[in-house]
Design a protein around this motif. Structure first.
Motif, short mmCIF file in Angstrom:
data_model
loop_
_atom_site.label_atom_id
_atom_site.label_comp_id
_atom_site.label_asym_id
_atom_site.label_seq_id
_atom_site.Cartn_x
_atom_site.Cartn_y
_atom_site.Cartn_z
N TYR A 1 -9.24 -5.94 -1.23
CA TYR A 1 -9.28 -4.49 -1.41
C TYR A 1 -9.69 -4.14 -2.83
O TYR A 1 -9.42 -4.90 -3.76
CB TYR A 1 -7.90 -3.85 -1.19
CG TYR A 1 -7.28 -4.11 0.15
CD1 TYR A 1 -7.79 -3.51 1.29
CD2 TYR A 1 -6.18 -4.95 0.27
CE1 TYR A 1 -7.20 -3.73 2.52
CE2 TYR A 1 -5.59 -5.18 1.50
CZ TYR A 1 -6.12 -4.57 2.62
OH TYR A 1 -5.54 -4.80 3.83
N LYS B 1 -8.22 2.04 3.50
CA LYS B 1 -7.27 1.15 4.17
C LYS B 1 -5.84 1.66 4.05
O LYS B 1 -5.04 1.48 4.95
CB LYS B 1 -7.36 -0.27 3.59
CG LYS B 1 -8.71 -0.91 3.81
CD LYS B 1 -9.01 -1.03 5.27
CE LYS B 1 -10.34 -1.68 5.52
NZ LYS B 1 -10.67 -1.76 6.93
N PHE B 2 -5.53 2.29 2.91
CA PHE B 2 -4.20 2.85 2.74
C PHE B 2 -4.19 3.88 1.63
O PHE B 2 -5.05 3.88 0.75
CB PHE B 2 -3.15 1.77 2.45
CG PHE B 2 -3.47 0.90 1.27
CD1 PHE B 2 -3.15 1.30 -0.02
CD2 PHE B 2 -4.06 -0.34 1.45
CE1 PHE B 2 -3.43 0.50 -1.10
CE2 PHE B 2 -4.36 -1.15 0.38
CZ PHE B 2 -4.04 -0.73 -0.91
N ALA C 1 3.39 6.67 2.46
CA ALA C 1 2.45 5.59 2.75
C ALA C 1 1.70 5.93 4.03
O ALA C 1 2.30 6.29 5.04
CB ALA C 1 3.18 4.26 2.91
N LYS C 2 0.39 5.83 3.97
CA LYS C 2 -0.46 6.10 5.13
C LYS C 2 -1.47 4.96 5.22
O LYS C 2 -2.19 4.69 4.27
CB LYS C 2 -1.17 7.44 4.93
CG LYS C 2 -1.95 7.89 6.11
CD LYS C 2 -1.00 8.42 7.15
CE LYS C 2 -1.78 8.98 8.31
NZ LYS C 2 -0.91 9.19 9.44
N TYR C 3 -1.51 4.30 6.36
CA TYR C 3 -2.40 3.15 6.54
C TYR C 3 -3.48 3.47 7.56
O TYR C 3 -3.19 3.96 8.64
CB TYR C 3 -1.60 1.92 7.00
CG TYR C 3 -0.81 1.29 5.89
CD1 TYR C 3 -1.35 0.27 5.13
CD2 TYR C 3 0.46 1.76 5.56
CE1 TYR C 3 -0.64 -0.29 4.09
CE2 TYR C 3 1.18 1.21 4.52
CZ TYR C 3 0.62 0.18 3.79
OH TYR C 3 1.33 -0.37 2.76
N ASP D 1 -5.51 0.90 8.39
CA ASP D 1 -5.61 -0.41 9.03
C ASP D 1 -4.29 -0.69 9.75
O ASP D 1 -3.28 -0.99 9.12
CB ASP D 1 -5.88 -1.47 7.96
CG ASP D 1 -6.04 -2.86 8.54
OD1 ASP D 1 -6.12 -2.99 9.78
OD2 ASP D 1 -6.10 -3.82 7.75
N GLN D 2 -4.29 -0.56 11.07
CA GLN D 2 -3.05 -0.71 11.84
C GLN D 2 -2.75 -2.16 12.22
O GLN D 2 -1.77 -2.43 12.90
CB GLN D 2 -3.12 0.14 13.11
CG GLN D 2 -3.31 1.62 12.85
CD GLN D 2 -2.19 2.22 12.02
OE1 GLN D 2 -1.03 1.88 12.19
NE2 GLN D 2 -2.54 3.12 11.13
N GLU E 1 2.33 -3.56 -0.66
CA GLU E 1 2.74 -2.43 -1.50
C GLU E 1 3.40 -2.91 -2.78
O GLU E 1 3.08 -2.43 -3.87
CB GLU E 1 3.71 -1.51 -0.75
CG GLU E 1 3.07 -0.63 0.26
CD GLU E 1 4.08 0.23 1.02
OE1 GLU E 1 5.16 0.53 0.46
OE2 GLU E 1 3.78 0.60 2.17
N ARG F 1 2.79 -5.08 5.07
CA ARG F 1 2.61 -3.84 4.31
C ARG F 1 3.58 -3.77 3.13
O ARG F 1 3.20 -3.39 2.03
CB ARG F 1 2.82 -2.62 5.22
CG ARG F 1 1.73 -2.43 6.22
CD ARG F 1 2.03 -1.25 7.11
NE ARG F 1 1.01 -1.11 8.13
CZ ARG F 1 0.97 -0.15 9.01
NH1 ARG F 1 1.90 0.79 9.01
NH2 ARG F 1 0.01 -0.09 9.91
#
Length: 144
Positions: free
Chosen positions: A57, A4-5, A18-20, A22-23, A34, A30
């Motif tokens: 999560y 998911k991230f 940060a890379k997600y 789930d858009q 975080e 977010r």
């Protein structure tokens, strides 16, 4: 299903990458997520387990030098495989940056994103071979 991230955070809790996958989350959601997760992970002792559950999560994290690597996954994913992915990501970043540190990420954020993009697609791990990941990134380096 999937990741998911991916978050790279320093010891002060500042997000460096940060890379997600789930858009569907807004920027504000977010930011809140975080903050909650980073506070939870930074508060844990070094001897404690590297897996925590937060909302819906599972968060797997690992500390390398001054950076924390956090990955949020669905409940159905394998935690140990994600720890291996984190280690592979660190080794790949180390190979590219010659011993990666927080400053490398800050001053070469786009290259760090390219490396993560080569390894992940839509929340799924697509490549773990370091040479295959770095080949297009090094070609891009030569072009610039």
């Amino acid at each position: 299903m999937g990741l998911k991230f991916v978050l790279l955070v320093n010891k002060q809790g500042q997000t460096r990458l940060a890379k997600y996958g789930d858009q569907s989350m807004t920027v504000e959601e977010r930011r809140v997520l975080e903050g909650e997760i980073v506070r939870k992970c930074l508060a844990r002792a070094e001897k404690q387990c590297s897996f925590i559950e937060h909302r819906n999560y599972k968060v797997i994290y690992r500390r390398y030098a001054s950076l924390f690597f956090l990955v949020g996954i669905d409940n159905g994913e394998n935690e140990l495989a994600i720890l291996e992915f984190i280690h592979c990501l660190v080794e790949t970043l180390d190979r590219y940056f010659s011993n990666v540190c927080e400053l490398d990420l800050m001053f070469n954020l786009e290259m760090a994103h390219f490396i993560v993009d080569e390894m992940l697609m839509n929340g799924c791990i697509v490549e773990t071979n370091k040479q295959n990941v770095l080949a297009p990134v090094q070609l891009l380096d030569k072009a610039l």
